[in-house]
Scaffold this active site. Structure first.
Site, PDB file in Angstrom:
ATOM      1  N   ASN A 164       0.886  -1.169   0.000  1.00 48.87           N
ATOM      2  CA  ASN A 164       0.000   0.000   0.000  1.00 48.87           C
ATOM      3  C   ASN A 164       0.920   1.214   0.000  1.00 48.87           C
ATOM      4  O   ASN A 164       1.516   1.550   1.020  1.00 48.87           O
ATOM      5  CB  ASN A 164      -0.893  -0.018   1.249  1.00 48.87           C
ATOM      6  CG  ASN A 164      -1.738   1.243   1.374  1.00 48.87           C
ATOM      7  OD1 ASN A 164      -1.809   2.050   0.449  1.00 48.87           O
ATOM      8  ND2 ASN A 164      -2.380   1.418   2.523  1.00 48.87           N
TER       9      ASN A 164
ATOM     10  N   LYS B 163       0.119   4.254  -0.240  1.00 53.34           N
ATOM     11  CA  LYS B 163      -0.479   5.454   0.383  1.00 53.34           C
ATOM     12  C   LYS B 163      -0.218   6.659  -0.530  1.00 53.34           C
ATOM     13  O   LYS B 163      -0.227   6.499  -1.745  1.00 53.34           O
ATOM     14  CB  LYS B 163       0.061   5.636   1.806  1.00 53.34           C
ATOM     15  CG  LYS B 163      -0.077   4.354   2.637  1.00 53.34           C
ATOM     16  CD  LYS B 163       0.201   4.507   4.108  1.00 53.34           C
ATOM     17  CE  LYS B 163       0.001   3.175   4.803  1.00 53.34           C
ATOM     18  NZ  LYS B 163       0.153   3.256   6.256  1.00 53.34           N
TER      19      LYS B 163
ATOM     20  N   HIS C 246      -9.331   1.518   5.175  1.00 53.51           N
ATOM     21  CA  HIS C 246      -8.034   1.715   5.842  1.00 53.51           C
ATOM     22  C   HIS C 246      -8.221   2.680   7.010  1.00 53.51           C
ATOM     23  O   HIS C 246      -8.999   3.633   6.919  1.00 53.51           O
ATOM     24  CB  HIS C 246      -7.003   2.247   4.848  1.00 53.51           C
ATOM     25  CG  HIS C 246      -5.613   2.156   5.390  1.00 53.51           C
ATOM     26  ND1 HIS C 246      -5.121   3.054   6.306  1.00 53.51           N
ATOM     27  CD2 HIS C 246      -4.638   1.244   5.196  1.00 53.51           C
ATOM     28  CE1 HIS C 246      -3.886   2.694   6.638  1.00 53.51           C
ATOM     29  NE2 HIS C 246      -3.570   1.600   5.984  1.00 53.51           N
TER      30      HIS C 246
ATOM     31  N   GLU D   9      -6.503   5.029   8.040  1.00 55.32           N
ATOM     32  CA  GLU D   9      -6.234   6.436   7.720  1.00 55.32           C
ATOM     33  C   GLU D   9      -7.462   7.080   7.078  1.00 55.32           C
ATOM     34  O   GLU D   9      -7.763   8.255   7.313  1.00 55.32           O
ATOM     35  CB  GLU D   9      -4.994   6.532   6.810  1.00 55.32           C
ATOM     36  CG  GLU D   9      -3.726   6.209   7.605  1.00 55.32           C
ATOM     37  CD  GLU D   9      -2.606   5.586   6.803  1.00 55.32           C
ATOM     38  OE1 GLU D   9      -2.621   5.636   5.561  1.00 55.32           O
ATOM     39  OE2 GLU D   9      -1.688   5.014   7.441  1.00 55.32           O
TER      40      GLU D   9
ATOM     41  N   GLU E 267      -5.225  -4.682  10.650  1.00 57.43           N
ATOM     42  CA  GLU E 267      -4.151  -3.703  10.818  1.00 57.43           C
ATOM     43  C   GLU E 267      -4.352  -2.955  12.129  1.00 57.43           C
ATOM     44  O   GLU E 267      -5.116  -1.983  12.175  1.00 57.43           O
ATOM     45  CB  GLU E 267      -4.165  -2.694   9.666  1.00 57.43           C
ATOM     46  CG  GLU E 267      -3.941  -3.298   8.303  1.00 57.43           C
ATOM     47  CD  GLU E 267      -3.337  -2.286   7.339  1.00 57.43           C
ATOM     48  OE1 GLU E 267      -2.248  -2.549   6.820  1.00 57.43           O
ATOM     49  OE2 GLU E 267      -3.939  -1.215   7.123  1.00 57.43           O
TER      50      GLU E 267
ATOM     51  N   GLY F 174       3.005   2.203  10.770  1.00 60.19           N
ATOM     52  CA  GLY F 174       4.011   3.251  10.615  1.00 60.19           C
ATOM     53  C   GLY F 174       4.770   3.578  11.893  1.00 60.19           C
ATOM     54  O   GLY F 174       5.461   4.587  11.965  1.00 60.19           O
TER      55      GLY F 174
ATOM     56  N   SER G  35       3.704  -2.235  10.324  1.00 58.98           N
ATOM     57  CA  SER G  35       5.155  -2.386  10.491  1.00 58.98           C
ATOM     58  C   SER G  35       5.639  -3.794  10.161  1.00 58.98           C
ATOM     59  O   SER G  35       6.555  -4.320  10.807  1.00 58.98           O
ATOM     60  CB  SER G  35       5.579  -1.967  11.898  1.00 58.98           C
ATOM     61  OG  SER G  35       5.249  -0.609  12.129  1.00 58.98           O
TER      62      SER G  35
HETATM   63  P1  13P Z   1       3.294   0.258   7.607  1.00 55.67           P
HETATM   64  O1  13P Z   1       3.733  -1.067   7.002  1.00 55.67           O
HETATM   65  O2  13P Z   1       4.065   1.422   7.091  1.00 55.67           O
HETATM   66  O3  13P Z   1       3.225   0.185   9.099  1.00 55.67           O
HETATM   67  O4  13P Z   1       1.781   0.511   7.097  1.00 55.67           O
HETATM   68  C1  13P Z   1       0.857  -0.512   7.182  1.00 55.67           C
HETATM   69  C2  13P Z   1      -0.352  -0.097   6.454  1.00 55.67           C
HETATM   70  O5  13P Z   1      -1.062   0.818   6.848  1.00 55.67           O
HETATM   71  C3  13P Z   1      -0.670  -0.806   5.217  1.00 55.67           C
HETATM   72  O6  13P Z   1      -1.959  -0.514   4.774  1.00 55.67           O
END
Ligand code: 13P
Length: 251
Positions: free
Chosen positions: A9, A11, A96, A98, A168, A174, A214
């Site tokens: 992803n 982003k 997601h 976010e 997640e 992150g 992560s």
């Molecule tokens: P990270 O792997 O950067 O922690 O992000 C995970 C994520 O949100 C994938 O959709």
């Protein structure tokens, strides 16, 4: 029946030029390799058509990171599921954390998005997961149950069977704080039994449940070795082929 998947992803990262270079590099790196999982890249809308074309005749599937909750019409700036499908993308990441946190996506909105995605032949990669306070209060099982039930349990068994889930935990995204493989296995197994109660054992058994947060070359193998962890949804470590490849090869 259950598929193993490693999905990136991106982003809001990468210009079109950078995105195309990544796909070219990944395609040539994977060529001739025997893969034990499906590989998907989730990318910004404007990259989809170009990278889907570059990914033709490769094992790389392409995902959008979102789609609209309306089919078409006067919704300036939105991108419909039909438009996503017309680019050659086959998947769409929905729900997601976010998007839930920053763009106010509710369970009700997500149900509409999932239905439109399915109606247009896209496979939703549907994200769920608790925030830190909920984990600390021991509410993580309840939170993911609610997210699944509210957004997805109005689907027919046939439609639910087309969905990929991604657990997640928000506290792991992150942050460099990965869930332990015990924590991931525990909640993935819980999610699977929750699905079994609603849709039956076979649909639950066939449901791919990815872990995200992560996930990287150092922990992927341990996470993916657990029986209910069917792969990963990878943020930061999907931004370079060098970091992403060892995760694909963790299977
Ligand atoms: P990270 O792997 O950067 O922690 O992000 C995970 C994520 O949100 C994938 O959709």
């Amino acid at each position: 029946m259950r598929k193993n998947i490693v999905a990136g992803n991106w982003k809001m990262n990468k210009t079109l030029c950078e995105g195309k270079s990544f796909i070219e590099e990944l395609k040539s790196t994977l060529s001739g390799k025997q893969l034990r999982c499906e590989v998907i890249i989730g990318a910004p809308f404007i990259h989809l058509a170009s990278i889907a074309e570059l990914a033709t005749d490769s094992p790389i599937g392409i995902a959008a990171e979102n789609c609209a909750d309306k089919a078409e019409g006067a919704y300036t700036g939105e991108v419909s599921a039909a438009m996503v499908a017309s680019t050659g993308a086959s998947y769409v990441i929905l729900g997601h954390s976010e998007r839930r946190a920053y763009y106010g996506e509710t369970d009700q909105i997500l149900t509409e998005k999932v239905k439109l995605a399915l109606a247009n032949g896209l496979t939703p990669i549907f994200c769920i997961g608790e925030v830190k306070e909920e984990r600390e209060a021991g509410k993580h099982f309840e939170v993911v149950e609610q997210q699944i039930a509210q957004a997805l349990f109005s689907l027919s068994a046939e439609d639910f069977g087309k969905i990929v889930l991604a657990y997640e935990p928000v506290w792991a995204i992150g942050t460099g704080l990965t869930a332990t493989s015990d924590q991931a296995q525990e909640i993935h197994a819980h999610i699977r039994s929750f699905i079994a109660n609603k849709y039956g054992a076979q649909i639950a058994e066939d449901c791919t449940i990815l872990y995200g947060g992560s996930c990287n070359a150092g922990n992927a193998q341990e996470l993916f070795s657990r029986p209910d962890v069917d792969g990963g949804l990878i943020g930061g470590a999907s931004l370079s082929v060098e970091k992403f490849l060892p995760i694909i090869e963790a299977f």
